[in-house]
Design a protein around this motif. Structure first.
Motif, PDB file in Angstrom:
ATOM      1  N   GLU A 211     -41.997 -18.096 -75.640  1.00  0.00           N
ATOM      2  CA  GLU A 211     -40.654 -19.003 -76.351  1.00  0.00           C
ATOM      3  C   GLU A 211     -39.010 -18.627 -75.456  1.00  0.00           C
ATOM      4  N   ALA A 212     -39.285 -17.370 -74.708  1.00  0.00           N
ATOM      5  CA  ALA A 212     -37.317 -17.918 -74.322  1.00  0.00           C
ATOM      6  C   ALA A 212     -37.557 -18.587 -72.656  1.00  0.00           C
ATOM      7  N   THR A 213     -39.273 -19.313 -72.200  1.00  0.00           N
ATOM      8  CA  THR A 213     -39.116 -19.760 -70.650  1.00  0.00           C
ATOM      9  C   THR A 213     -39.307 -20.833 -71.243  1.00  0.00           C
ATOM     10  N   ILE A 214     -39.225 -21.156 -72.321  1.00  0.00           N
ATOM     11  CA  ILE A 214     -39.292 -23.127 -72.961  1.00  0.00           C
ATOM     12  C   ILE A 214     -38.759 -23.311 -73.486  1.00  0.00           C
ATOM     13  N   VAL A 215     -38.179 -22.647 -74.401  1.00  0.00           N
ATOM     14  CA  VAL A 215     -36.762 -23.357 -75.360  1.00  0.00           C
ATOM     15  C   VAL A 215     -35.631 -22.519 -75.207  1.00  0.00           C
ATOM     16  N   HIS A 216     -34.673 -23.233 -75.118  1.00  0.00           N
ATOM     17  CA  HIS A 216     -33.117 -22.796 -74.770  1.00  0.00           C
ATOM     18  C   HIS A 216     -32.390 -24.147 -75.659  1.00  0.00           C
ATOM     19  N   TYR A 217     -31.038 -22.752 -75.795  1.00  0.00           N
ATOM     20  CA  TYR A 217     -29.868 -23.412 -76.814  1.00  0.00           C
ATOM     21  C   TYR A 217     -28.649 -23.648 -76.669  1.00  0.00           C
ATOM     22  N   ASP A 218     -28.288 -24.448 -75.936  1.00  0.00           N
ATOM     23  CA  ASP A 218     -26.575 -24.875 -75.592  1.00  0.00           C
ATOM     24  C   ASP A 218     -26.667 -25.412 -74.011  1.00  0.00           C
ATOM     25  N   LYS A 219     -27.350 -23.911 -73.874  1.00  0.00           N
ATOM     26  CA  LYS A 219     -27.557 -23.738 -72.045  1.00  0.00           C
ATOM     27  C   LYS A 219     -28.283 -23.900 -71.944  1.00  0.00           C
ATOM     28  N   TYR A 220     -28.644 -23.643 -70.690  1.00  0.00           N
ATOM     29  CA  TYR A 220     -30.682 -23.057 -69.888  1.00  0.00           C
ATOM     30  C   TYR A 220     -29.510 -22.032 -69.843  1.00  0.00           C
ATOM     31  N   GLN A 221     -30.917 -20.979 -70.506  1.00  0.00           N
ATOM     32  CA  GLN A 221     -30.767 -19.575 -70.502  1.00  0.00           C
ATOM     33  C   GLN A 221     -31.720 -19.263 -69.008  1.00  0.00           C
ATOM     34  N   PRO A 222     -31.505 -18.527 -68.241  1.00  0.00           N
ATOM     35  CA  PRO A 222     -32.503 -17.658 -67.314  1.00  0.00           C
ATOM     36  C   PRO A 222     -32.859 -16.554 -67.940  1.00  0.00           C
ATOM     37  N   TYR A 223     -34.423 -16.849 -67.218  1.00  0.00           N
ATOM     38  CA  TYR A 223     -34.979 -15.820 -67.618  1.00  0.00           C
ATOM     39  C   TYR A 223     -35.873 -14.866 -66.636  1.00  0.00           C
ATOM     40  N   SER A 224     -36.142 -13.448 -67.088  1.00  0.00           N
ATOM     41  CA  SER A 224     -36.841 -12.696 -66.521  1.00  0.00           C
ATOM     42  C   SER A 224     -38.266 -13.523 -66.100  1.00  0.00           C
ATOM     43  N   TYR A 225     -38.598 -13.281 -64.783  1.00  0.00           N
ATOM     44  CA  TYR A 225     -39.542 -13.432 -64.494  1.00  0.00           C
ATOM     45  C   TYR A 225     -40.895 -12.644 -64.385  1.00  0.00           C
ATOM     46  N   GLU A 226     -40.479 -11.345 -65.913  1.00  0.00           N
ATOM     47  CA  GLU A 226     -41.674 -10.425 -66.052  1.00  0.00           C
ATOM     48  C   GLU A 226     -42.193 -11.268 -67.232  1.00  0.00           C
ATOM     49  N   LEU A 227     -41.753 -12.210 -68.040  1.00  0.00           N
ATOM     50  CA  LEU A 227     -42.055 -13.009 -69.130  1.00  0.00           C
ATOM     51  C   LEU A 227     -43.202 -13.920 -68.034  1.00  0.00           C
ATOM     52  N   ILE A 228     -43.495 -14.303 -67.765  1.00  0.00           N
ATOM     53  CA  ILE A 228     -44.327 -14.569 -66.825  1.00  0.00           C
ATOM     54  C   ILE A 228     -45.582 -13.998 -65.960  1.00  0.00           C
ATOM     55  N   GLU A 229     -45.276 -12.805 -65.839  1.00  0.00           N
ATOM     56  CA  GLU A 229     -46.472 -11.920 -65.117  1.00  0.00           C
ATOM     57  C   GLU A 229     -47.214 -11.797 -67.216  1.00  0.00           C
ATOM     58  N   ALA A 230     -45.842 -11.447 -67.797  1.00  0.00           N
ATOM     59  CA  ALA A 230     -47.392 -10.661 -69.535  1.00  0.00           C
ATOM     60  C   ALA A 230     -47.437 -12.292 -69.276  1.00  0.00           C
ATOM     61  N   TYR A 231     -47.935 -13.083 -68.926  1.00  0.00           N
ATOM     62  CA  TYR A 231     -47.715 -14.301 -69.963  1.00  0.00           C
ATOM     63  C   TYR A 231     -48.677 -14.749 -68.449  1.00  0.00           C
ATOM     64  N   ASP A 232     -49.210 -14.560 -67.957  1.00  0.00           N
ATOM     65  CA  ASP A 232     -51.091 -13.745 -67.210  1.00  0.00           C
ATOM     66  C   ASP A 232     -51.971 -13.107 -67.551  1.00  0.00           C
ATOM     67  N   LYS A 233     -51.343 -11.646 -68.097  1.00  0.00           N
ATOM     68  CA  LYS A 233     -51.868 -11.197 -68.451  1.00  0.00           C
ATOM     69  C   LYS A 233     -52.259 -11.677 -69.760  1.00  0.00           C
ATOM     70  N   THR A 234     -51.628 -12.448 -71.152  1.00  0.00           N
ATOM     71  CA  THR A 234     -52.280 -13.108 -72.049  1.00  0.00           C
ATOM     72  C   THR A 234     -53.420 -13.710 -71.635  1.00  0.00           C
ATOM     73  N   MET A 235     -53.438 -13.995 -70.759  1.00  0.00           N
ATOM     74  CA  MET A 235     -54.130 -15.364 -70.569  1.00  0.00           C
ATOM     75  C   MET A 235     -55.420 -14.678 -69.927  1.00  0.00           C
ATOM     76  N   GLU A 236     -55.418 -13.482 -69.206  1.00  0.00           N
ATOM     77  CA  GLU A 236     -56.323 -12.647 -68.751  1.00  0.00           C
ATOM     78  C   GLU A 236     -56.954 -12.219 -69.932  1.00  0.00           C
ATOM     79  N   HIS A 237     -56.489 -11.576 -70.916  1.00  0.00           N
ATOM     80  CA  HIS A 237     -56.966 -10.794 -72.016  1.00  0.00           C
ATOM     81  C   HIS A 237     -57.740 -11.925 -72.787  1.00  0.00           C
ATOM     82  N   PHE A 238     -57.207 -13.498 -72.914  1.00  0.00           N
ATOM     83  CA  PHE A 238     -57.860 -13.882 -73.205  1.00  0.00           C
ATOM     84  C   PHE A 238     -59.282 -14.830 -72.855  1.00  0.00           C
ATOM     85  N   ALA A 239     -58.795 -14.777 -71.730  1.00  0.00           N
ATOM     86  CA  ALA A 239     -60.953 -14.992 -70.654  1.00  0.00           C
ATOM     87  C   ALA A 239     -61.417 -16.400 -71.078  1.00  0.00           C
ATOM     88  N   GLU A 240     -60.435 -17.338 -70.950  1.00  0.00           N
ATOM     89  CA  GLU A 240     -60.474 -18.531 -70.505  1.00  0.00           C
ATOM     90  C   GLU A 240     -62.004 -19.207 -69.517  1.00  0.00           C
TER      91      GLU A 240
END
Length: 241
Positions: free
Chosen positions: A178-207
């Protein structure tokens, strides 16, 4: 959680359909009615929907989209167009210049309106206990599709929707944090680690259809010369210079 929220948060894509199932005229009409009631900028409704039942047409679409056999296997296929032909007729009637070729705004309006109508159709399908899959790859063959379906100038194929009765249960696909998509009042910078974490999530999802990491897929996609609609259809120069 009410039924509408349950539908929205549990939406999933289905690609395998019962080929014997026939969508009723009533259900089809309800889906089309829901699509047409979608929000639209200035109520311009800059889109059209082509209901494709003809087997020969759908077989031809699959020849261009061989990785999407559901175009034929589903009960019906809807093609969503950006449509600026209607307002061209209005401009001619009022004897006004039609300056859609001077701005990309017209393409944005048409694409947005079509996408909103598409989403309404998707949710309507889910509400009927059926399934659907959005087909964006048709834009790779927009010129051919335009000729096949005898589309007028100032229209462009944007995406399709296969609708039918699912025969394979699908899991709800994880979304980006959610932190990479939803922002409140201003665009909030986020760590690339969140994208890396999503890569792992999708690997585990194994479509099964995914052969690359999410990040690698889009790094490759945007490093490739575009071949989608605006890049290959000469007649769209009447819309975008």
């Amino acid at each position: 959680m009410n039924e509408t929220m349950r539908l929205l948060t549990n939406r999933r894509t289905y690609r395998n359909f019962d080929q014997k199932y026939q969508l009723s005229d009533l259900d089809l009409q309800q889906i089309l009615d829901a699509a047409r009631q979608a929000p639209s900028w200035m109520n311009g409704q800059f889109y059209s929907v082509i209901v494709i039942k003809d087997e020969a047409i759908r077989k031809q679409l699959i020849e261009w989209n061989p990785t999407n056999p559901h175009i034929l296997e589903s009960s019906v296929f809807l093609l969503f167009l950006g449509d600026l032909q209607r307002t061209k007729m209005v401009s001619e009637t009022y004897q006004k210049p039609y300056l859609v070729d001077e701005t990309i705004e017209s393409i944005i309006m048409a694409t947005t309106d079509a996408a909103l109508a598409l989403e309404n159709a998707v949710i309507a399908v889910d509400s009927l206990g059926l399934g659907s899959v959005v087909v964006g790859s048709i834009r790779k063959f927009s010129k051919e599709i335009s000729e096949l379906l005898e589309l007028p100038d100032f229209t462009l194929p944007l995406f399709g929707l296969s609708i039918g009765k699912p025969i394979v249960e699908m899991r709800v696909k994880p979304r980006l944090p959610e932190a990479t998509i939803v922002h409140y009042d201003k665009y909030q910078p986020y760590s690339y680690e969140l994208i890396e974490a999503y890569d792992k999530t999708m690997e585990h999802f194994a479509e099964a259809r995914e052969t690359k990491l999410w990040s690698q897929k889009f790094a490759d996609y945007f490093a490739t010369k575009p071949i989608m609609v605006v890049d290959q259809v000469a007649r769209l120069k009447k819309i975008v210079k």
